[in-house]
Design an enzyme around this catalytic site. Structure first.
Site, PDB file in Angstrom:
ATOM      1  N   ASP A  58     -10.965 -10.278   5.755  1.00  0.00           N
ATOM      2  CA  ASP A  58     -12.168 -10.610   5.217  1.00  0.00           C
ATOM      3  C   ASP A  58     -12.423 -11.906   5.224  1.00  0.00           C
ATOM      4  O   ASP A  58     -13.675 -12.269   5.404  1.00  0.00           O
ATOM      5  CB  ASP A  58     -12.315  -9.917   3.650  1.00  0.00           C
ATOM      6  CG  ASP A  58     -12.979  -8.733   3.594  1.00  0.00           C
ATOM      7  OD1 ASP A  58     -12.917  -7.536   4.348  1.00  0.00           O
ATOM      8  OD2 ASP A  58     -13.910  -8.441   2.661  1.00  0.00           O
ATOM      9  N   TYR A  81       0.895  -1.373  -0.064  1.00  0.00           N
ATOM     10  CA  TYR A  81      -0.007  -0.162  -0.032  1.00  0.00           C
ATOM     11  C   TYR A  81       0.821   1.257  -0.023  1.00  0.00           C
ATOM     12  O   TYR A  81       0.232   2.557   0.271  1.00  0.00           O
ATOM     13  CB  TYR A  81      -1.073   0.098   1.258  1.00  0.00           C
ATOM     14  CG  TYR A  81      -1.938  -0.891   1.270  1.00  0.00           C
ATOM     15  CD1 TYR A  81      -2.353  -2.035   0.608  1.00  0.00           C
ATOM     16  CD2 TYR A  81      -3.275  -0.266   1.383  1.00  0.00           C
ATOM     17  CE1 TYR A  81      -3.251  -2.952   0.757  1.00  0.00           C
ATOM     18  CE2 TYR A  81      -4.466  -1.140   1.438  1.00  0.00           C
ATOM     19  CZ  TYR A  81      -4.604  -2.531   1.026  1.00  0.00           C
ATOM     20  OH  TYR A  81      -5.509  -3.176   0.940  1.00  0.00           O
ATOM     21  N   LYS A 116       4.794 -14.770   1.306  1.00  0.00           N
ATOM     22  CA  LYS A 116       4.748 -15.696   0.011  1.00  0.00           C
ATOM     23  C   LYS A 116       6.186 -15.728  -0.328  1.00  0.00           C
ATOM     24  O   LYS A 116       6.774 -15.041  -1.632  1.00  0.00           O
ATOM     25  CB  LYS A 116       3.852 -14.857  -0.986  1.00  0.00           C
ATOM     26  CG  LYS A 116       3.812 -15.545  -2.506  1.00  0.00           C
ATOM     27  CD  LYS A 116       2.978 -16.863  -2.332  1.00  0.00           C
ATOM     28  CE  LYS A 116       2.911 -17.735  -3.419  1.00  0.00           C
ATOM     29  NZ  LYS A 116       2.360 -19.130  -3.269  1.00  0.00           N
ATOM     30  N   ASP A 132      -5.127  -7.470   4.578  1.00  0.00           N
ATOM     31  CA  ASP A 132      -6.311  -7.204   4.170  1.00  0.00           C
ATOM     32  C   ASP A 132      -7.360  -8.546   3.953  1.00  0.00           C
ATOM     33  O   ASP A 132      -8.363  -8.347   4.097  1.00  0.00           O
ATOM     34  CB  ASP A 132      -6.170  -6.093   2.999  1.00  0.00           C
ATOM     35  CG  ASP A 132      -7.589  -5.567   2.460  1.00  0.00           C
ATOM     36  OD1 ASP A 132      -8.556  -5.383   3.078  1.00  0.00           O
ATOM     37  OD2 ASP A 132      -7.685  -5.873   0.959  1.00  0.00           O
TER      38      ASP A 132
END
Ligand code: NAD
Ligand code: IPM
Ligand code: MN
Length: 346
Positions: free
Chosen positions: A246, A135, A185, A242
């Site tokens: 969710d 971000y 990752k 993020d």
């Protein structure tokens, strides 16, 4: 009397009803506990943008700096203002300017809530890096609209940024069940994510009492569904956090239950409390959004302010409400009815 100055930013869509609901609950919880929540509402939103051409005034950050905490509903009304404009004009600058680097998102089933999983006993605390990583906003587009168009978006990971979020997560694990899952990752992203794994290993030396395991984000997504009870604290980069939160919201019964706190641990700027969800344009005018995520975020705000008894009262009221079956099934109870039940339970 001790007074906390709270900035209220209802924002867009359901954010407006959610903050109103949470604010009424927080006021009642403050009650006669010896402190006052002094709220100042700011109309900063996509509607404000349409009137003024900016999401908040030029001195918006300076104005907010004078508050003890911020309670935010949701930002975004993509039908009228592009998300990349609205979020980079209000929510994301607040997180970055106030160095709210730790985004804390709890995922567990409230009593009476039937999640989509067989597992019912899980209690996960996601810690999301909140100021850099994917971000960072570094990049650009050139040759727009031509066949030669190029878009570059560079993730930025700094030792300072990675180390502080990992330390924060190790400390959280220490106060809970002593388990930390660090998510990257690093099999594909060989620079930034290997860097993150390296720092995780280095810091682990300082926390011999915490059992730390590194997972790849894809495997973690599956684990959160298949074996969420094996997880305690989960720490991840901005974008990975993020997405995982969710997913966390989904396994706890829906976005209407997922709370979040954007914390400045050094306390040299205000922290911000908001639900994980957004403005939900699809249900915004129906009066059926679940306010529990925002009320829970408000409880996290009280805890951050040091008002633990009031925070506990809010959590107990939320749990009494869901235990009685109110607010447990998406769309069944109206926002007002859920809020009234929480207020009655305080
Ligand atoms: P969203 O979280 O707003 O909605 C996703 C789905 O969850 C929708 O079906 C919605 O109806 C449902 N939902 C969300 N909150 C709910 C609640 N309290 N009760 C019941 N159902 C709920 O995500 P989106 O649709 O991708 O985004 C809508 C807008 O919100 C966009 O502009 C987006 O950028 C913005 N957004 C803002 C924030 C924030 O301000 N923190 C967070 C996420 C999305
Ligand atoms: C969240 C939201 C924001 C994020 C968006 C609206 C920029 O999805 O708080 O989870 O990605 O951080
Ligand atoms: Mn999100």
């Amino acid at each position: 009397m001790k007074t906390y100055k709270i900035a209220l930013i209802p924002g867009d869509g359901i954010g407006r009803d959610m903050t109103a609901a949470a604010w009424s609950v927080l006021q009642k919880a403050a009650g006669n506990r010896g402190f006052i929540l002094d709220g100042t509402e700011f109309p900063w939103s996509c509607a404000f943008y349409k009137e003024t051409g900016t999401m908040m005034p030029a001195d918006g950050i300076a104005t907010l700096r004078g508050f003890d905490a911020i309670l935010l509903g949701a930002v975004g009304w993509p039908a009228e203002v592009p998300d990349a404009v609205s979020l980079h004009g209000l929510l994301l600058p607040i997180r970055k300017n106030f160095v709210q680097y730790a985004n804390i998102r709890p995922h567990r089933l409230l009593p009476g809530v039937q999640g989509p999983l067989k597992a019912s006993a899980f209690d996960i605390l996601c810690i999301r890096e909140n100021t850099e990583g994917e971000y960072s906003g570094a990049g650009g587009r050139v040759h727009q609209g031509t066949l030669d168009e190029v878009a570059v978006e560079t993730s930025i990971f700094t030792r300072k940024g990675v180390e502080r979020i990992l330390r924060f997560a190790f400390e959280q694990a220490r106060t809970r069940r002593g388990k930390l899952a660090s998510v990257t990752k690093s099999n594909a992203q060989k620079h930034s994510m290997v860097f993150w794994d390296d720092i995780t290993r280095q810091l682990a030396q300082d926390y011999p009492d915490v059992e730390v395991t590194s997972y790849h984000i894809d495997a973690m997504a599956a684990r959160m569904v298949m074996a969420p009870e094996t997880l305690d604290v989960v720490v991840a980069s901005n974008l990975f956090g993020d997405i995982l939160t969710d997913l966390g919201a989904a396994i706890q019964g829906g976005l209407g239950f997922a709370a979040s706190a954007n914390i400045n641990p050094e306390r040299n700027a205000p922290s911000m409390f908001e639900p994980v969800h957004g403005s939900a344009p699809d249900i915004a005018h129906l009066g059926i959004a679940n306010p529990i995520a925002t009320v829970w975020s408000g409880a996290m705000m009280l805890e951050h302010l040091g008002e633990q008894a009031a925070a506990n009262a809010v959590m107990a009221a939320i749990e009494a409400t869901t235990a009685s079956g109110i607010g447990t099934v998406p769309g069944k109870d109206r926002t007002d009815a859920i809020t009234a039940a929480v207020l009655a339970a305080i």
